[in-house]
Motif scaffolding. Sequence first.
Motif, PDB file in Angstrom:
ATOM      1  N   ASN A  34       0.831  -1.206   0.000  1.00 16.85           N
ATOM      2  CA  ASN A  34       0.000   0.000   0.000  1.00 16.85           C
ATOM      3  C   ASN A  34       0.868   1.260   0.000  1.00 16.85           C
ATOM      4  O   ASN A  34       0.614   2.205  -0.739  1.00 16.85           O
ATOM      5  CB  ASN A  34      -0.922   0.007   1.223  1.00 16.85           C
ATOM      6  N   THR A  38       1.021   4.060  -5.973  1.00 17.12           N
ATOM      7  CA  THR A  38       1.176   5.392  -6.571  1.00 17.12           C
ATOM      8  C   THR A  38       0.426   6.486  -5.822  1.00 17.12           C
ATOM      9  O   THR A  38       0.738   7.648  -5.977  1.00 17.12           O
ATOM     10  CB  THR A  38       0.716   5.383  -8.039  1.00 17.12           C
ATOM     11  N   ASP A  39      -0.547   6.151  -4.986  1.00  9.98           N
ATOM     12  CA  ASP A  39      -1.316   7.153  -4.255  1.00  9.98           C
ATOM     13  C   ASP A  39      -0.763   7.300  -2.838  1.00  9.98           C
ATOM     14  O   ASP A  39      -1.049   6.480  -1.969  1.00  9.98           O
ATOM     15  CB  ASP A  39      -2.787   6.744  -4.196  1.00  9.98           C
ATOM     16  N   ALA A  41      -1.580   9.237  -0.524  1.00  4.47           N
ATOM     17  CA  ALA A  41      -2.573   9.640   0.472  1.00  4.47           C
ATOM     18  C   ALA A  41      -2.943   8.497   1.409  1.00  4.47           C
ATOM     19  O   ALA A  41      -3.381   8.726   2.525  1.00  4.47           O
ATOM     20  CB  ALA A  41      -3.818  10.171  -0.223  1.00  4.47           C
ATOM     21  N   TYR A  43      -0.923   6.322   2.799  1.00  6.03           N
ATOM     22  CA  TYR A  43       0.233   5.838   3.564  1.00  6.03           C
ATOM     23  C   TYR A  43      -0.168   5.445   4.988  1.00  6.03           C
ATOM     24  O   TYR A  43      -0.935   6.144   5.643  1.00  6.03           O
ATOM     25  CB  TYR A  43       1.328   6.908   3.618  1.00  6.03           C
TER      26      TYR A  43
END
Length: 174
Positions: A34, A38-39, A41, A43
């Motif tokens: 995760n 690529t995203d 947000a 994290y």
Amino acid sequence: MSLKALFAILVLSAPALAAEPTDPVRDVMAVTENNWATDPAGYQALFTEDRLSRLFSADFQMRYAEAMKTPYAREAGSPFDYDVVTNAQDGCPLENVTISPPKPVDDDVFHVTVRFQMLACVGDAPEYQTYSTARFSMVEENGEARIDDIVAINPIGLMLSAKEQLQAVIDAGD
């Protein structure tokens, strides 16, 4: 005795099924994958209190807690300045992740090895298609598999132990 009552007795008296020995590794890898997606947000901190207590050995937890007392770790929010699974700070979304079955090392320790590509999005050149490895040293505590160390191994064979890094932070004390 009715079939329903017999079933209830059998279910209630059956021993609980233990979790799979690779479950802690799968949990860590889900967070790691995760975090490298690529995203950014989404994290998640890997070493939350919940994950430490559920997934990691008492010795790892103790070292982590000691390392977190140092000024560096308190300021940074972590004793690590890199991802302990990938041994990196930069990379691509992880690809071709495989988790091996547990392999006994001795009576008390077994290893679960995870292989993955972390630079494949950079290009098709062979150096970007190599595999990295994370070797999870596992121990059994209170009947449950626990992660005692994570050793990240890059494609050229350099190894970095999370537990040794925790000890180095503790020893440095700053």
